[in-house]
Write a protein that holds these residues in place. Sequence first.
Motif, PDB file in Angstrom:
ATOM      1  N   LYS A  67      -8.749   5.164   3.251  1.00 35.03           N
ATOM      2  CA  LYS A  67      -8.505   4.293   2.101  1.00 35.03           C
ATOM      3  C   LYS A  67      -7.400   3.289   2.401  1.00 35.03           C
ATOM      4  O   LYS A  67      -7.435   2.146   1.944  1.00 35.03           O
ATOM      5  N   GLU A  68      -6.424   3.721   3.174  1.00 38.13           N
ATOM      6  CA  GLU A  68      -5.350   2.809   3.574  1.00 38.13           C
ATOM      7  C   GLU A  68      -5.916   1.670   4.423  1.00 38.13           C
ATOM      8  O   GLU A  68      -5.568   0.502   4.222  1.00 38.13           O
ATOM      9  N   LYS A  69      -6.766   2.012   5.371  1.00 36.25           N
ATOM     10  CA  LYS A  69      -7.384   0.988   6.216  1.00 36.25           C
ATOM     11  C   LYS A  69      -8.155  -0.023   5.375  1.00 36.25           C
ATOM     12  O   LYS A  69      -8.064  -1.235   5.599  1.00 36.25           O
TER      13      LYS A  69
ATOM     14  N   ALA B 277      -0.194   6.634   5.878  1.00 39.96           N
ATOM     15  CA  ALA B 277      -0.713   7.953   5.528  1.00 39.96           C
ATOM     16  C   ALA B 277      -0.824   8.871   6.746  1.00 39.96           C
ATOM     17  O   ALA B 277      -1.024  10.075   6.590  1.00 39.96           O
TER      18      ALA B 277
ATOM     19  N   VAL C  24       0.862  -1.186   0.000  1.00 41.75           N
ATOM     20  CA  VAL C  24       0.000   0.000   0.000  1.00 41.75           C
ATOM     21  C   VAL C  24       0.894   1.231   0.000  1.00 41.75           C
ATOM     22  O   VAL C  24       1.642   1.455   0.955  1.00 41.75           O
TER      23      VAL C  24
ATOM     24  N   ASP D  78      -4.707   8.869   2.019  1.00 47.63           N
ATOM     25  CA  ASP D  78      -5.942   8.942   2.803  1.00 47.63           C
ATOM     26  C   ASP D  78      -5.955   7.763   3.770  1.00 47.63           C
ATOM     27  O   ASP D  78      -5.943   6.607   3.341  1.00 47.63           O
TER      28      ASP D  78
ATOM     29  N   SER E 223      -1.848  -1.612  -3.877  1.00 43.88           N
ATOM     30  CA  SER E 223      -2.984  -0.728  -3.606  1.00 43.88           C
ATOM     31  C   SER E 223      -2.479   0.695  -3.425  1.00 43.88           C
ATOM     32  O   SER E 223      -1.352   0.910  -2.993  1.00 43.88           O
ATOM     33  N   ASN E 224      -3.336   1.660  -3.737  1.00 51.72           N
ATOM     34  CA  ASN E 224      -3.001   3.075  -3.622  1.00 51.72           C
ATOM     35  C   ASN E 224      -3.926   3.731  -2.603  1.00 51.72           C
ATOM     36  O   ASN E 224      -5.148   3.657  -2.731  1.00 51.72           O
ATOM     37  N   SER E 225      -3.343   4.377  -1.589  1.00 50.97           N
ATOM     38  CA  SER E 225      -4.173   5.007  -0.558  1.00 50.97           C
ATOM     39  C   SER E 225      -4.539   6.440  -0.897  1.00 50.97           C
ATOM     40  O   SER E 225      -5.456   7.006  -0.298  1.00 50.97           O
TER      41      SER E 225
ATOM     42  N   ALA F 276      -7.712  -0.750   2.209  1.00 55.00           N
ATOM     43  CA  ALA F 276      -6.778  -1.534   1.401  1.00 55.00           C
ATOM     44  C   ALA F 276      -6.134  -2.633   2.230  1.00 55.00           C
ATOM     45  O   ALA F 276      -5.998  -3.780   1.775  1.00 55.00           O
TER      46      ALA F 276
END
Length: 371
Positions: free
Chosen positions: A111-113, A132, A73, A108, A103-105, A115
């Motif tokens: 979004k990281e969570k 992030a 990530v 954010d 994966s791309n956060s 992913a």
Amino acid sequence: MKRTASKRLVTISDVAQSAGVSKATAARVLGSYGTASPVVKEKVREAAKRLGYQANELARSMTTGKSKTIGVVVGDIENPYFGQAVRGISDAAHAAGFDVILSNSGEDAAKEKAAVRVLMGKRVDGLIVTPASVFETQHLHEVLRSGRPLVLLDRTIPDLAVDAVVTDDRHAAEAATRALIEAGHRRIAYISATESDDPIYRGPHQINLSTVMERIEGVVAASRLAGIEHPERYIRLGAHRRGMGDKIIAELLQGADRPTAILASDTVVALEVFKTLRRLGMSIPGDLSLVAFHDADWTSVTSPPITVIAQPVYELGFESAQILVRRITGMGDTPRCRVLATTLIKRQSIGAPPAHEDSGAVLQDDAAKIG
């Protein structure tokens, strides 16, 4: 119209029947576990190839407890910095027999969570994450509690006892600031892409990334050592937001006591500085000196070429993957942070500050030039 029947997936039972062996034997050969004679292995593999058999990786991971995949990530895949790091990760992982799920956060934390949750659900053997936020880390602690190996890339989390691979950001920022001070600059701006509702830096409470804080500390420390008062007044945040970079940079350059030099947090921000200066009719280094973190390809072919802090980005990714693989295979000692050195590459974007800037005043002809 006659409906064409969908093609059925080839199973281990099909391979076993074609090879004339038991299903258990075929499973051992195709799963690379247990024992079988060379003759039997050859028969099973030939049958699998002939039938077009593809392994069910999820089923295999359920059986062996290993998926031979690692999850990654990163903050922004559009940033060339992360592109190089991912290439290093991929090369090291593939050399060790692992696949990579990326994966791309978007920098954010939410979004990281999400992913991380998806990757854990896919039963990856380990994770490499560019966090992030240093504040929202519960999901990373959960990964650690699950027993799944985790390596942090480019950034650290103070209270998370896992491996991390980073660069010497504070020392790099100090070196770049000293280079600008030695050229005669006293009003040095640091412009960061990090998210912030307020673009004006007012204190550490606004900073949610370890790298950003370390760079700010480096700029401030080198400035104060040189006797520069209130260097924080030229620090700006949030330049990554759509349309905000140009606005933040233009306001800085059109204000009273404008900076005579800018240190950009990455080459995405540096390119925005370059474009804004051109729009305002200003030149590098005649009107403004510029230094950027990361030696992106374009920085050496502009006119003038840009002075950069070269970071070993590929090595950053490669080493993080090697560390993760060692953890997955049960090797490695106490988790630690590995710090890779950076290099200041001096080109032609640093010059002396404009003569009329020495007193801190902006002359009328310069104001007309900017406006």
